[in-house]
Design a protein around this motif. Structure first.
Motif: not given
Length: 474
Positions: A253-265
């Motif tokens: 879950q934490r990986i998905e959250e951080s990866s989502g922030d990276l994808r947005m940027m």
């Protein structure tokens, strides 16, 4: 009285019959549910333990450091490769190319360049056409009429146009420096998010390793049969495996959250799986604090932007002083008349006009421009103090983070050796489940603490680069 007593007994019997019928119906309705739930409390506890352990073993499969599954593909986003592999430098290049915040900020530069074009332009000339005629004593527009076109042009004095052009140029350079500062700010966030994903993947690898060990021990315990109180040990191992499984799911879950922030940027759709190739590793570095501080005070984009803003406001102050001198308007006219006058057939006119600076000599504009210069001077001094403190704090935190990593050296190897020995001792029945769990916890905590120490060191590294505006190897 006997009749009343007899009637009362009849009513009592009726109530008893109704209660019995109702109870029978409720039992008939509830009994299937009781039958379904009964195995949880039945005497055949062994079959329940076996099925529960089988479920744990089925869920325990998975590769070490495995990334979460990609989100469903959205048809509204552009096409990307299914797996996008990025180093840190490649991620930064992609970020600068297509981050929407940077694109929005770059539009401000185009607008400032448009203001530069406007500042170079001259005032437009004015064309006016006057006509007049007499209609008495036999006159009409053909005989006694006249047409007088006039062309007027405003000429600015005291270098106003030059000051406007200078101020517009400084404004453009200031906005360009602000864009660089935006890259500095968001670039730090991007790099930190990149390594945050790597940190969470490291936590996932540790938890999956522990989960694999517990599943292996649980498989071994399941093959030994149910003798000498092995059921209790298997249940305890199963509970440890369930806890390890929950940790793995939380890591995902934490990986998905951080990866989502990276994808947005990076402006990447959610169905793309990111493979980050720059590992989170310890790289010793000796930054030069004095050189970094000197560079930051001279070249950091935010203070350069404020200094350029001060230069622009000084140009605006000179412009405010030039406005005290009135502009000159020149008029060139020509008048064509009819055969009967009123004057000569053709006449030329050349006029000069200017406002008299009696009441308004831009006194308020001068005061406002002087205050603007003093205000930006105070902002520059404030920014200098802020830069000094940011660089100093980031440098000290970097040194503390390096000491923390150095303090963790050697601990992981010892914890790994101890955990491996504990697994063998547990298999040989030399230690119990509590000793195994304590050793497992010490190993996991040591590995995760070292991972956090390396991430903190890398984070302080990035923060020192952010504070100084330059690579710390400088």
């Amino acid at each position: 009285m006997n009749i009343q007593f007899k009637n009362g007994r009849v009513q009592t019997r009726r109530h008893l019959v109704r209660w019995a019928v109702t109870s029978a119906l409720m039992a008939a309705i509830v009994w299937p549910g009781l039958i379904v739930d009964a195995p949880a409390y039945a005497a055949n506890q062994i079959e329940t333990v076996e099925s529960w352990i089988d479920q744990i073993l089925q869920r325990g499969g998975g590769k070490r450091g495995q990334a979460p599954e990609a989100a469903p593909k959205s048809p509204l986003l552009p096409t990307y490769p299914k797996v996008l592999r990025l180093t840190l430098d490649e991620a930064m290049a992609l970020f600068i190319k297509q981050n929407l915040d940077l694109i929005i900020a770059s539009y401000g530069i185009d607008a400032a360049r448009g203001r530069q074009i406007t500042a170079r332009l001259y005032p437009n000339p004015t064309l006016s056409v006057n006509t007049f005629s007499a209609y008495t004593q036999g006159c009409d527009i053909a005989k006694c009429g006249a047409v007088a076109p006039t062309l007027s042009q405003l000429f600015e004095v005291a270098g106003r146009r030059g000051y406007r052009m200078e101020a517009a140029a400084f404004d453009t350079m200031s906005i360009e420096a602000k864009l660089e500062d935006t890259v500095r700010q968001l670039g730090f966030t991007l790099k930190e998010t990149y390594f945050r994903v790597q940190r969470q993947r490291g936590h996932l690898a540790v938890d999956q390793e522990v989960q694999g060990v517990l599943i292996k021990l649980l498989n071994a315990a399941s093959g030994e049969g149910r003798k000498n109180g092995q059921d209790l040990e298997r249940v305890r191992l199963g509970l440890l495996a369930v806890n390890a499984d929950s940790e793995v799911l939380r890591d995902l879950q934490r990986i998905e959250e951080s990866s989502g922030d990276l994808r947005m940027m990076l402006r990447i759709p959610p169905d793309v799986e990111l493979e980050l190739e720059t590992n989170l590793a310890y790289r010793p570095m000796e930054p030069n604090f004095a050189r970094l501080l000197e560079y930051a005070l001279e070249n950091r984009p935010d203070i350069r932007s404020k200094r350029l803003t001060r230069d622009r406001r000084k140009s605006e102050l000179q412009l405010a002083k030039a406005i005290r001198y009135p502009n000159i308007t020149t008029e060139l006219g020509y008048m064509a008349q009819g055969p009967h006058g009123p004057d000569n057939q053709q006449q030329w006119a050349l006029n000069f006009s200017m406002p008299l600076p009696v009441f308004n000599r831009n006194q308020g504009g001068l005061v406002e421009a002087e205050v603007a210069v003093n205000s930006v001077d105070a902002e520059i001094e404030k920014t200098e103090i802020q830069i000094q403190n940011e660089v100093a704090v980031a440098y000290r935190k970097f040194l503390h983070g390096r000491k923390l990593v150095d303090a963790m050296n050697g601990a992981l190897a010892q914890a790994s050796t101890l955990f491996a020995a504990a697994q063998q001792a547990f298999t040989r029945k030399e230690i119990g489940i509590l000793d195994l769990e304590n050793t497992r916890r010490s190993y996991a905590d040591t590995e995760e603490n070292q991972l956090e120490a390396i991430f903190g060191y890398q984070q302080n590294w990035l923060r020192l680069e952010w504070a100084s505006g330059h690579d710390i190897a400088f």
